[in-house]
Design an enzyme around this catalytic site. Structure first.
Site, PDB file in Angstrom:
ATOM      1  N   ARG A  26       0.539  -1.123  -0.112  1.00  0.00           N
ATOM      2  CA  ARG A  26       0.374  -0.220  -0.088  1.00  0.00           C
ATOM      3  C   ARG A  26       0.641   1.054  -0.264  1.00  0.00           C
ATOM      4  O   ARG A  26       0.525   2.561   0.888  1.00  0.00           O
ATOM      5  CB  ARG A  26      -0.741   0.171   1.314  1.00  0.00           C
ATOM      6  CG  ARG A  26      -2.042  -1.370   1.462  1.00  0.00           C
ATOM      7  CD  ARG A  26      -2.158  -1.524   0.326  1.00  0.00           C
ATOM      8  NE  ARG A  26      -4.117  -0.662  -0.055  1.00  0.00           N
ATOM      9  CZ  ARG A  26      -4.800  -0.814   0.615  1.00  0.00           C
ATOM     10  NH1 ARG A  26      -4.894  -2.389   2.101  1.00  0.00           N
ATOM     11  NH2 ARG A  26      -5.806  -0.143   0.634  1.00  0.00           N
ATOM     12  N   ARG A  30      -2.268   7.192  -0.307  1.00  0.00           N
ATOM     13  CA  ARG A  30      -2.378   6.360   1.054  1.00  0.00           C
ATOM     14  C   ARG A  30      -1.671   7.612   2.441  1.00  0.00           C
ATOM     15  O   ARG A  30      -1.757   8.844   2.778  1.00  0.00           O
ATOM     16  CB  ARG A  30      -2.064   5.451   1.898  1.00  0.00           C
ATOM     17  CG  ARG A  30      -3.332   4.717   0.959  1.00  0.00           C
ATOM     18  CD  ARG A  30      -3.130   3.110   2.400  1.00  0.00           C
ATOM     19  NE  ARG A  30      -4.752   2.848   3.077  1.00  0.00           N
ATOM     20  CZ  ARG A  30      -4.292   1.881   3.333  1.00  0.00           C
ATOM     21  NH1 ARG A  30      -3.814   0.661   4.368  1.00  0.00           N
ATOM     22  NH2 ARG A  30      -5.437   1.372   3.898  1.00  0.00           N
ATOM     23  N   ARG A  39      -5.053  12.785  -6.062  1.00  0.00           N
ATOM     24  CA  ARG A  39      -6.488  12.170  -5.473  1.00  0.00           C
ATOM     25  C   ARG A  39      -8.141  13.025  -4.668  1.00  0.00           C
ATOM     26  O   ARG A  39      -8.293  12.650  -5.850  1.00  0.00           O
ATOM     27  CB  ARG A  39      -6.894  11.281  -3.945  1.00  0.00           C
ATOM     28  CG  ARG A  39      -7.519  10.646  -3.906  1.00  0.00           C
ATOM     29  CD  ARG A  39      -8.494   9.810  -4.511  1.00  0.00           C
ATOM     30  NE  ARG A  39      -9.398   9.606  -3.481  1.00  0.00           N
ATOM     31  CZ  ARG A  39     -10.947  10.014  -3.687  1.00  0.00           C
ATOM     32  NH1 ARG A  39     -10.780  11.317  -4.024  1.00  0.00           N
ATOM     33  NH2 ARG A  39     -11.717   9.748  -2.733  1.00  0.00           N
ATOM     34  N   ASP A  76      -7.185  -1.413  -7.680  1.00  0.00           N
ATOM     35  CA  ASP A  76      -7.619  -2.507  -5.908  1.00  0.00           C
ATOM     36  C   ASP A  76      -7.718  -3.521  -6.644  1.00  0.00           C
ATOM     37  O   ASP A  76      -8.135  -4.008  -7.837  1.00  0.00           O
ATOM     38  CB  ASP A  76      -8.768  -0.851  -5.778  1.00  0.00           C
ATOM     39  CG  ASP A  76      -8.934  -1.787  -4.521  1.00  0.00           C
ATOM     40  OD1 ASP A  76      -7.990  -1.246  -3.506  1.00  0.00           O
ATOM     41  OD2 ASP A  76      -9.839  -3.312  -3.903  1.00  0.00           O
ATOM     42  N   TYR A 153     -15.742 -11.045  -0.801  1.00  0.00           N
ATOM     43  CA  TYR A 153     -16.094  -9.211  -0.455  1.00  0.00           C
ATOM     44  C   TYR A 153     -17.541  -9.681  -1.522  1.00  0.00           C
ATOM     45  O   TYR A 153     -17.829  -8.990  -1.403  1.00  0.00           O
ATOM     46  CB  TYR A 153     -15.139  -7.944  -1.184  1.00  0.00           C
ATOM     47  CG  TYR A 153     -14.302  -7.716  -0.778  1.00  0.00           C
ATOM     48  CD1 TYR A 153     -14.378  -6.871   0.116  1.00  0.00           C
ATOM     49  CD2 TYR A 153     -12.819  -7.981  -0.308  1.00  0.00           C
ATOM     50  CE1 TYR A 153     -13.617  -6.115   1.755  1.00  0.00           C
ATOM     51  CE2 TYR A 153     -12.164  -7.551   0.980  1.00  0.00           C
ATOM     52  CZ  TYR A 153     -12.374  -6.760   1.704  1.00  0.00           C
ATOM     53  OH  TYR A 153     -11.409  -6.460   2.517  1.00  0.00           O
TER      54      TYR A 153
HETATM   55  O1  CP3 Z   1      -0.053  -1.137  -2.713  1.00  0.00           O
HETATM   56  C1  CP3 Z   1      -0.335  -0.140  -3.106  1.00  0.00           C
HETATM   57  O2  CP3 Z   1       0.007   0.621  -2.674  1.00  0.00           O
HETATM   58  C2  CP3 Z   1      -1.377  -0.424  -4.794  1.00  0.00           C
HETATM   59  C3  CP3 Z   1      -2.276  -0.141  -4.643  1.00  0.00           C
HETATM   60  C4  CP3 Z   1      -3.705  -1.256  -3.557  1.00  0.00           C
HETATM   61  C5  CP3 Z   1      -4.407  -0.519  -3.329  1.00  0.00           C
HETATM   62  N1  CP3 Z   1      -5.408  -1.156  -2.469  1.00  0.00           N
HETATM   63  C6  CP3 Z   1      -5.584   1.220  -3.308  1.00  0.00           C
HETATM   64  C7  CP3 Z   1      -6.368   2.265  -2.551  1.00  0.00           C
HETATM   65  C8  CP3 Z   1      -3.582  -2.235  -3.353  1.00  0.00           C
HETATM   66  C9  CP3 Z   1      -2.175  -3.285  -3.698  1.00  0.00           C
HETATM   67  C10 CP3 Z   1      -4.930  -2.391  -3.068  1.00  0.00           C
HETATM   68  C11 CP3 Z   1      -5.297  -3.986  -2.322  1.00  0.00           C
HETATM   69  C12 CP3 Z   1      -6.115  -3.871  -1.741  1.00  0.00           C
HETATM   70  N2  CP3 Z   1      -7.692  -3.671  -1.539  1.00  0.00           N
HETATM   71  C13 CP3 Z   1      -6.524  -5.222  -0.564  1.00  0.00           C
HETATM   72  C14 CP3 Z   1      -5.482  -6.304  -0.301  1.00  0.00           C
HETATM   73  C15 CP3 Z   1      -4.286  -5.908   0.146  1.00  0.00           C
HETATM   74  C16 CP3 Z   1      -5.059  -5.678   1.753  1.00  0.00           C
HETATM   75  O3  CP3 Z   1      -5.140  -4.540   2.641  1.00  0.00           O
HETATM   76  O4  CP3 Z   1      -5.687  -6.406   2.975  1.00  0.00           O
HETATM   77  C17 CP3 Z   1      -7.346  -5.204   0.288  1.00  0.00           C
HETATM   78  C18 CP3 Z   1      -8.469  -5.940   0.984  1.00  0.00           C
HETATM   79  C19 CP3 Z   1      -8.649  -3.691  -1.176  1.00  0.00           C
HETATM   80  C20 CP3 Z   1      -9.436  -3.477  -0.306  1.00  0.00           C
HETATM   81  C21 CP3 Z   1      -9.683  -2.292  -0.492  1.00  0.00           C
HETATM   82  N3  CP3 Z   1      -9.378  -1.252  -1.004  1.00  0.00           N
HETATM   83  C22 CP3 Z   1     -10.525  -2.085   0.444  1.00  0.00           C
HETATM   84  C23 CP3 Z   1     -10.861  -2.501   1.917  1.00  0.00           C
HETATM   85  C24 CP3 Z   1     -10.007   0.021   1.332  1.00  0.00           C
HETATM   86  C25 CP3 Z   1     -10.785   0.667   2.250  1.00  0.00           C
HETATM   87  C26 CP3 Z   1      -9.258   0.780   3.413  1.00  0.00           C
HETATM   88  C27 CP3 Z   1      -8.315   0.680   2.993  1.00  0.00           C
HETATM   89  O5  CP3 Z   1      -7.728   0.120   2.512  1.00  0.00           O
HETATM   90  O6  CP3 Z   1      -8.029   2.247   2.335  1.00  0.00           O
HETATM   91  C28 CP3 Z   1      -9.446  -0.081  -0.133  1.00  0.00           C
HETATM   92  C29 CP3 Z   1      -9.937   1.175  -1.002  1.00  0.00           C
HETATM   93  C30 CP3 Z   1      -8.045   1.761  -1.112  1.00  0.00           C
HETATM   94  N4  CP3 Z   1      -6.705   0.877  -1.722  1.00  0.00           N
HETATM   95  C31 CP3 Z   1      -8.094   3.196  -0.994  1.00  0.00           C
HETATM   96  C32 CP3 Z   1      -6.324   2.929  -2.243  1.00  0.00           C
HETATM   97  C33 CP3 Z   1      -5.056   3.975  -1.531  1.00  0.00           C
HETATM   98  C34 CP3 Z   1      -7.816   4.170  -0.428  1.00  0.00           C
HETATM   99  C35 CP3 Z   1      -9.520   4.910  -1.060  1.00  0.00           C
HETATM  100  C36 CP3 Z   1      -8.913   6.166  -1.295  1.00  0.00           C
HETATM  101  O7  CP3 Z   1      -7.799   7.015  -1.146  1.00  0.00           O
HETATM  102  O8  CP3 Z   1      -9.863   7.364  -1.363  1.00  0.00           O
END
Ligand code: CP3
Length: 342
Positions: A26, A30, A39, A76, A153
């Site tokens: 991640r 973030r 963003r 994602d 999910y």
């Molecule tokens: O790793 C990276 O930097 C690449 C981007 C990436 C995102 N999501 C961007 C994202 C990756 C590899 C993911 C994977 C992901 N997404 C997983 C597997 C990894 C893990 O954390 O277990 C899962 C379960 C998700 C599903 C998901 N996406 C959730 C539960 C959420 C909300 C909570 C959170 O983690 O922020 C997201 C949103 C998300 N995915 C954001 C980002 C940058 C935040 C949303 C935003 O910026 O508005």
């Protein structure tokens, strides 16, 4: 392609390295103010994911700013259900939500196997643009969710503390569960292959919810499909990150993957003992450790390096970096690894 820095690929293939490579789960988005600026110029997370120019820009930011040894494409794991016909929305403060979730057999029948070239062209374009702009500085990591985690999910319709709806389905509708897992697996294999064709040099499969299943069920509904994915991806090294699944490390080690991701609940020595000497390990500092003092971060990072050893090892956190982490602390973690002498 000739890389200026291919440490992560060398470590994944089990070759000797001059220092331990490091990246952060991640890392894209973030934590960086530079990410939030991009963003905030858009109305939604999804818009950023689906705009290749901007997705490429935020993919490269951590390479420029944090000096990590790999880029991970900004996207994602939930683009797969979306491409199969079950769209998600990302709700501020809540996370992903599926307006329509899987509830009955016809919902599964109506899903399609994703066509990566059509349904996920925006990810492939983001990879191509990133590749061009990076120009060999570091390799790009492609990724997908593991079938079990994606399934969770799709059944639950959002995140959940227990994923009991998804878990219930394994007991009450096991045949249908396998049908859906097959479709997700087929979509995922096609998607990962398309990412490789577009230019990623290594792929990671995130099984974020591996830790909530009993071992027998993980074998039947999780490992079976990870095995199918590993057998289909032969061109680049593959990393399996099964969070919380130390109980399945011995079985994971039998799959044809190169690297196994280790979460922070698992002792490095136990991970090595269960996995054996054949695979590379990745991880595993507690992401919360980065809220600590500089002194403590340096000590914990050095301790992590000593515990894993420097061969067949990729440094990382034990799960994704938390959004409110100070980037300076992340840099300290990275610099400590880069300056570690062995
Ligand atoms: O790793 C990276 O930097 C690449 C981007 C990436 C995102 N999501 C961007 C994202 C990756 C590899 C993911 C994977 C992901 N997404 C997983 C597997 C990894 C893990 O954390 O277990 C899962 C379960 C998700 C599903 C998901 N996406 C959730 C539960 C959420 C909300 C909570 C959170 O983690 O922020 C997201 C949103 C998300 N995915 C954001 C980002 C940058 C935040 C949303 C935003 O910026 O508005």
């Amino acid at each position: 392609m000739k890389y200026q820095n291919d440490l992560i690929l060398k470590a994944a293939w089990g070759e000797e390295v001059s220092r331990v490579p490091v990246w952060l789960m991640r890392q894209a988005g973030r934590i960086l103010p530079e990410y939030r600026e991009v963003r905030n110029s858009l109305s939604s997370f999804k818009e950023l994911v689906e705009t290749p120019e901007l997705a490429a820009e935020v993919t490269i930011q951590p390479v420029d700013i944090l000096n990590v040894d790999a880029a991970i494409i900004f996207s994602d794991i939930l683009v797969i259900p979306d491409a199969m016909g079950l769209p998600y929305v990302m709700k501020k403060g809540i996370g992903p939500v599926f307006p329509k979730k899987i509830e009955e057999p016809s919902d599964i029948k109506n899903l399609r196997v994703a066509n990566a070239q059509e349904d996920l062209h925006y990810v492939l374009e983001a990879i191509q643009i990133t590749k061009k702009r990076l120009n060999g500085r570091v390799p790009i990591i492609g990724f997908a969710g593991a079938p079990w985690t994606i399934f969770s999910y799709m059944l639950e319709g959002s995140g959940s503390k227990t994923f009991s709806q998804a878990r219930k389905f394994l007991y009450t509708e096991s045949k249908l569960a396998h049908e859906l897992l097959e479709k997700i697996t087929e979509s995922t294999i096609e998607y990962l292959k398309a990412q490789i064709d577009a230019g990623v040099e290594i792929v990671q499969v995130f099984d974020s919810w591996a830790g909530i299943l009993p071992p027998d069920q993980y074998k039947e509904f999780g490992l079976k499909y990870l095995d199918a994915i590993c057998n289909s991806i032969t061109q680049v090294p593959i990393t399996l990150f099964a969070k919380g699944a130390w109980y399945a490390y011995e079985e994971l080690a039998q799959l044809s993957c190169n690297t196994i991701g280790v979460d922070w609940n698992t002792k490095p020595s136990l991970a090595r003992e269960l996995v054996g000497s054949g695979k590379t390990l990745q991880g595993n500092l507690d992401p919360c450790m980065l809220y600590s003092t500089d002194e403590d971060i340096i000590a914990a990072t050095k301790n992590m390096l000593t515990s894993f050893g420097t061969h067949k090892y990729i440094a990382n956190l034990g799960h994704g970096v938390y959004p409110d982490t100070n980037p300076e602390k992340v840099k300290l973690f990275i610099d400590t690894i880069k300056n570690y002498k062995f």
